[in-house]
Design a protein around this motif. Structure first.
Motif, PDB file in Angstrom:
ATOM      1  N   GLY A  41      11.835   3.115  15.301  1.00 40.14           N
ATOM      2  CA  GLY A  41      13.044   2.465  14.778  1.00 40.14           C
ATOM      3  C   GLY A  41      13.260   2.691  13.296  1.00 40.14           C
ATOM      4  N   ALA A  42      12.280   3.329  12.625  1.00 45.79           N
ATOM      5  CA  ALA A  42      12.397   3.525  11.175  1.00 45.79           C
ATOM      6  C   ALA A  42      13.632   4.354  10.842  1.00 45.79           C
ATOM      7  N   PHE A  43      14.438   3.892   9.918  1.00 45.29           N
ATOM      8  CA  PHE A  43      15.647   4.589   9.443  1.00 45.29           C
ATOM      9  C   PHE A  43      16.563   4.975  10.599  1.00 45.29           C
ATOM     10  N   GLU A  44      16.665   4.110  11.581  1.00 49.68           N
ATOM     11  CA  GLU A  44      17.426   4.413  12.793  1.00 49.68           C
ATOM     12  C   GLU A  44      18.855   4.888  12.515  1.00 49.68           C
ATOM     13  N   THR A  45      19.554   4.196  11.617  1.00 48.39           N
ATOM     14  CA  THR A  45      20.947   4.588  11.360  1.00 48.39           C
ATOM     15  C   THR A  45      21.021   5.965  10.718  1.00 48.39           C
ATOM     16  N   LEU A  46      20.107   6.249   9.777  1.00 50.75           N
ATOM     17  CA  LEU A  46      20.124   7.572   9.135  1.00 50.75           C
ATOM     18  C   LEU A  46      19.734   8.658  10.140  1.00 50.75           C
ATOM     19  N   ARG A  47      18.808   8.323  11.037  1.00 50.57           N
ATOM     20  CA  ARG A  47      18.308   9.319  11.989  1.00 50.57           C
ATOM     21  C   ARG A  47      19.240   9.538  13.181  1.00 50.57           C
TER      22      ARG A  47
END
Lengths: 197, 476
Positions: A41-47
Motif C-alpha cells: 500500500g506504500a505510495f498507492e496513489t503515486l504508484r
C-alpha cells in the motif's frame, strides 16, 4: 529492530515537499491488526501511475528515498514507517521531517537524514544514474563523484539505530525512578488520579 | 527567584522522571487515550513480551475511527454487526484488549462513546497541566484546555502502556498571539486556518505552539479545542492555551474531574501554570484578529488557505520554486484554475464533524445557518456527525437534529466519519467536499476526493447554496 550502520544503493529521487502520511500509506491500509505486508500500500496513489519511480526496474527495492521539506507530515500512523520498511527503504534523505514521523522511523530502524536543499538537489541528480552511500557511524552521505555531505543526528537516536535497541527494555531499567516519581505525584497532586466515574 | 518559564516549560519540568546525559528525558504520562486503529499491534507487542499495562487507571479506550455512523443498534437494542470485516476485526480487538489489560473501555453503543478527542475533555479525563498522549496526531486538541498533549506512533503506544513514560527531547517554544476582536462570521476554525496559512505546514515543526492574545482568551473551550487540534497542521506536535476561568468552568463536575477539596487544589495548581511575565519563546508570530476572514483551503496542504472572498492563486505567484510545483500539482488534483473566485466553486458534498468541529457549539453554529433553508439540489450528500453521544443528545434536546433533517442534511451517530476514509463515509473521486475536518490531503476523504476545509457555519452555508459561500451573506 534491525540495526543500521551503512546503507548503499539506488536512491529514489521523489523530491516532493510536504509528502504526507496519507500519501505514504492511505487510511484504508490501516484496517489491520498486524505490522506486516504494508509495502503493497506504500505510495498507492503515486504508484497508480504505471510509470511511477517506485516500481520502475531501476528503483524497485531501492533502500534510499530522497524527498523535499516536511516529509511525513500529517497523521501519527506508524504504518507509514512500516510501509516504507516493507518497501525496502532503510534511509530517507530530506531537508526536514514531521516530528512524529521521524520518531516512528527511528523506532523501526529507518534513518531520517536531514540535509539542506542544495545537497538534496545534488543527490537528486546523482540518484538518476548512480547509487548513494549513507554511513550513520561517520554521519555522512557520499556519492561515486566525491560528493560528501555531513549530517547531524541526535546521539540517542544514533545509538538506538546502530544497536537496534528496544526502547521499552531500556526504560524498564529506570523502573525505580518511575516508581519514585509516581509516589511523589500521589503526594504533590493526588487529584490527578481520575475520579471513579 | 527562578527563571521565568513558559506554560510549556512548566508542564515539561513537572513531568521529568529522569534526564539522560544526552539531554533526552524520560517524561511521565498522566493520561493515555487509546482507540482501535493504532493500538492492536501495541497490545500484541505487550502480549508477546509478557508485559502488562503499568497504569490502567490512567488509560481510557474508546472506538471511533472505523465505526460506521449509521444506526448501531436494532429496534430490540442489540448491537448491529459491522459489515466491513477488517474494521470489525479491529474494533473487536480493542473490545477484547481493553478488559484483558484492565483498561477502562467505552463501548461503541455506550451513551458517552465518541471521537477520542471529544470524549477526553468532555469526560474530564483530560485535565490542564497534564501530559496526554494518544496514537493519533490530533491529540494536540487537548492543548485547548492547557494540557501538553500530542500524537504518538504505535511503538510509543506500547511504550506508554508498559512504562507510563516516553523518552523525549524538549521541544522549542513558539507563541502565536492573536490580538483584537474577530469580525462577524469568523470562528475558531477560521483563526486556525488563517494561522496555518500564515506559518505554513512546517512552520511549527520542532516546536510546541502556545496560542495567546485576546482573540484566543475570548474563545470558548470548544473553540480553543478547535484551534489547538490543528497545531499539528502547522507542524507542531502540540498546541497549548493557558487554562483560565473558562477552562475551570468547563471542567467542573465532569465525571473524571477532581471533586471537593481535590478540585480546589487542582484549580490552585492550574492557575500557577500560566506563562510567567518575562518568559521568552524561541519564535513569536503576531496576528491581527481583525484581518481574519471566513477562510477556506484551495489545495492539498492545510497551508493552502485563502479568505472566502479570495481567488484560487496562480502557482507562479509563490516565491519558492518547490511551492510553485506543489501548487500546480494541487490545482490539477483539485480541478481548479488560477483566478477562479472561491465563491464560484460548486460543492457536491458536505461534512460537518471530526475532532476539529463536532462539539455542541459547532452543531449550533451550523444549525443557525441552515435553519429555515434547504440543501441545494446540486449537493448530493450532506452529513452532520456529532462528536460524541453526549453532544448528540444535547443537540437533540435543543432540536438541532430536526433543523438539519428538515433542511435535507443527514444526522448521524458519533465517530470520525468522513474525516479520513476509514469507515463507510467517503467522498467520491473527483467530487468536492466542504468539510469541517482538519486535512485536505490527496485522497484523505476517499481516493480522488477534493476537500475544502471550512468552519461549521461555512460548511452549512455551502450546503444551502451548493457552492463555497461567504457565510456573512447568510447571517441575519
Amino acid at each position: 529492530m534491525t540495526p543500521i550502520e551503512k546503507v548503499e544503493g539506488r536512491a529514489i529521487p521523489l523530491g516532493l515537499k510536504n509528502v504526507d502520511t496519507d500519501v505514504i500509506i492511505p487510511a484504508h491500509w490501516l484496517k489491520t491488526t498486524s505490522r506486516e505486508g504494508m509495502g503493497k500500500g506504500a505510495f498507492e496513489t503515486l504508484r497508480a501511475d504505471p510509470d511511477n519511480l517506485f516500481d520502475s526496474p531501476e528503483y524497485k527495492g531501492a533502500p534510499i528515498l530522497i524527498a523535499g521539506d516536511n516529509f511525513g507530515c500529517g497523521s501519527s500512523r506508524e504504518h507509514a514507517a512500516w510501509a516504507l520498511g516493507d518497501l525496502g527503504i532503510r534511509v530517507v534523505i530530506a531537508p526536514s521531517y514531521s516530528d512524529i514521523f521521524s520518531g516512528n522511523a527511528v523506532k523501526n530502524g529507518i534513518l531520517p537524514v536531514v540535509l539542506p536543499q542544495a545537497a538534496i538537489d545534488r543527490l537528486m541528480e546523482v540518484a538518476r544514474t548512480d547509487p548513494v552511500h549513507v554511513d550513520l557511524d561517520t554521519q555522512t552521505v557520499t556519492t561515486p563523484f566525491q560528493d560528501r555531505f555531513a549530517f547531524e543526528i541526535d546521539p540517542f537516536r544514533k545509538m538506538c539505530l546502530i544497536e537496534g535497541l528496544d526502547e521499552i527494555s531500556l526504560t524498564e531499567k529506570s523502573d525505580a525512578a518511575i516508581a519514585a516519581y509516581e509516589r511523589q505525584l500521589d503526594t504533590d497532586r493526588p487529584w490527578l488520579r481520575p475520579a471513579a466515574a | 527567584m527562578t527563571r521565568p518559564r513558559t506554560l510549556y516549560e512548566k508542564i515539561w519540568d513537572a513531568h521529568v522522571v529522569e534526564q539522560r546525559p544526552d539531554g533526552t528525558c524520560l517524561i511521565f504520562i498522566d493520561r493515555h487515550l487509546v482507540h482501535e486503529v493504532t493500538s492492536p499491534q501495541a497490545f500484541a507487542g505487550l502480549r508477546a513480551s509478557g508485559r502488562t499495562v503499568r497504569r490502567p487507571d490512567l488509560t481510557l479506550a474508546v472506538p471511533d475511527h472505523n465505526l460506521p455512523t449509521t444506526v448501531r443498534k436494532d429496534a430490540a437494542g442489540n448491537k448491529l454487526p459491522i459489515a466491513d470485516a477488517e474494521s470489525a476485526a479491529q474494533l473487536a480487538a480493542l473490545e477484547k484488549n481493553a478488559p484483558e489489560f484492565g483498561i477502562r473501555y467505552i463501548d461503541a453503543v455506550a451513551p458517552e462513546q465518541g471521537i477520542v478527542h471529544v470524549v477526553g475533555p468532555e469526560q474530564g479525563f483530560s485535565l490542564p497541566g497534564t501530559t496526554i498522549v494518544c496514537g493519533d496526531s490530533h491529540t494536540a486538541c487537548h492543548g485547548g484546555i492547557g494540557a501538553l498533549a500530542f500524537g504518538i506512533g504505535t511503538s510509543e503506544v506500547e511504550h506508554v502502556l508498559a512504562t507510563q513514560t516516553l523518552l523525549l527531547q524538549p521541544a522549542k517554544t513558539m507563541e502565536v498571539r492573536v490580538e483584537g476582536e474577530v469580525g462577524p462570521g469568523v470562528t475558531a476554525k477560521d483563526i486556525i486556518l488563517h494561522i496555518t496559512g500564515t506559518i505554513g505546514a512546517a512552520g511549527g515543526t520542532g516546536h510546541v505552539i502556545e496560542y495567546t492574545g485576546s482573540a484566543i482568551r475570548a474563545l470558548s473551550i470548544e473553540g480553543r479545542l478547535t484551534v489547538s487540534n490543528m497545531a499539528i497542521e502547522g507542524g507542531a506536535r502540540a498546541g497549548l492555551i493557558a487554562p483560565d476561568e473558562t477552562t475551570f468552568a468547563y471542567l467542573k463536575g465532569r465525571p473524571y474531574a477532581p471533586r471537593g477539596a481535590d478540585w480546589d487544589a487542582a484549580v490552585a495548581y492550574w492557575k500557577s501554570l500560566a506563562t510567567d511575565p518575562g518568559a521568552t519563546y524561541d519564535k513569536v508570530v503576531v496576528i491581527d484578529a481583525a484581518e481574519i476572514a471566513p477562510s477556506v483551503t484551495w489545495g492539498t496542504s492545510p497551508e493552502d488557505v485563502v479568505p472566502i472572498t479570495g481567488v484560487v492563486p496562480d502557482p507562479a505567484s509563490f516565491a519558492d520554486p518547490s511551492k510553485q510545483a506543489a501548487a500546480a500539482k494541487s490545482l490539477a488534483y483539485m480541478g481548479l484554475e488560477p483566478g477562479t473566485r472561491m465563491q464560484d466553486v460548486a460543492i457536491e458534498n458536505i461534512f460537518i464533524g471530526s475532532c476539529t468541529n463536532s462539539r455542541i457549539e459547532d452543531m449550533r453554529a451550523a444549525a443557525a445557518i441552515v435553519k429555515g433553508r434547504r440543501k441545494a439540489d446540486n449537493v448530493k450528500w450532506a452529513i452532520v456527525v456529532p462528536g460524541s453521544g453526549l453532544v448528540k443528545a444535547q443537540a437533540e434536546a435543543e432540536g438541532l437534529d430536526r433543523i438539519f433533517t428538515d433542511a435535507g442534511l443527514e444526522w448521524r451517530e458519533p465517530g470520525c466519519s468522513a474525516c479520513l476514509a476509514m469507515n463507510p463515509d467517503k467522498v467520491p473521486a473527483g467530487e468536492r467536499c466542504a468539510s469541517t475536518s482538519n486535512r485536505n490531503f490527496v485522497g484523505r476523504q476517499g481516493p480522488g476526493s477534493r476537500t475544502h476545509l471550512v468552519s461549521p457555519a461555512m460548511a452549512a452555508a455551502a450546503a444551502v447554496t451548493g457552492r463555497l459561500t461567504d457565510v456573512r451573506e447568510l447571517m441575519a
